[in-house]
Design an enzyme around this catalytic site. Sequence first.
Site, PDB file in Angstrom:
ATOM      1  N   GLU A 152       0.934  -1.185   0.043  1.00  0.00           N
ATOM      2  CA  GLU A 152      -0.136  -0.246  -0.050  1.00  0.00           C
ATOM      3  C   GLU A 152       0.878   1.208   0.093  1.00  0.00           C
ATOM      4  OE1 GLU A 152      -3.887  -1.038   2.631  1.00  0.00           O
ATOM      5  OE2 GLU A 152      -2.011  -1.080   3.524  1.00  0.00           O
ATOM      6  N   ASP A 167     -11.552  -9.617   2.870  1.00  0.00           N
ATOM      7  CA  ASP A 167     -12.128 -10.902   3.039  1.00  0.00           C
ATOM      8  C   ASP A 167     -13.080 -10.929   3.942  1.00  0.00           C
ATOM      9  OD1 ASP A 167     -10.772 -11.707   5.764  1.00  0.00           O
ATOM     10  OD2 ASP A 167      -9.100 -10.921   4.751  1.00  0.00           O
TER      11      ASP A 167
END
Length: 245
Positions: free
Chosen positions: A12, A207
Amino acid sequence: MTTAILSALAEEQQGLIDLLREPRRVTRAGREFWLGELHGTPVVLAFSRIGKVAAATTTTTLIEAFGAQRLVFTGVAGGIGPGVQVGDVVVASEFVQHDMDASPLFPRYQIPLYDRERFACDIALGDALLAASRAGLESLALPATVHHGLIASGDRFVSAAEEARALHAALSAAGHPPLAVEMEGAAVAQVCHDYGIPFAAVRTISDRADDTAHVDFPKFVTEVASRYALAIIDEFVRGLNVPKR
């Protein structure tokens, strides 16, 4: 005013490093920090590392060594709240530690000697991050939903459906229903509380913290999370330079 941008994952962070003007790398506390300007705003970038202790050390260093005056945290999380789906974004309103249990000395989830279970994010900074999240997703032409609420942190990667259900049920029964679960945010929130530093955090749902989490997670980080973080933080920093009326 120096803005610290903390990333939970190195993938990121890399896109933000690439955008820095006059980047300078500094090593402190066994970590690499990147200083520079982003859209005219002085920033310091850091990779939090994984877990509450590591994240607390990184956050303290950002404040003590680099003079960070506000802190924004990006990362990924498992969605455990109703309606929170993979690809959605959760901007934190507060954080709770789901593995904090000093009972019977203190009530379950209460942080010893703080007389509280939750640490709140800064309202103004959180509102700005909410707006940036919506704008960032729009710029990517993604239909994802942006949620706002409580996030739970703990030193465990939750990767089983039954564990996720039990964790959500226990926290909800105690009055702390979380939207997502991760491993660092509550520690960062506590350190920022101690120093009086405005703090906000955004998590992309990678998730559902279930039996497929270990499969979904690596692929999502590589293909999606870095794009989300870059778009959101780019919008956020641009917004810092918009004159207030």
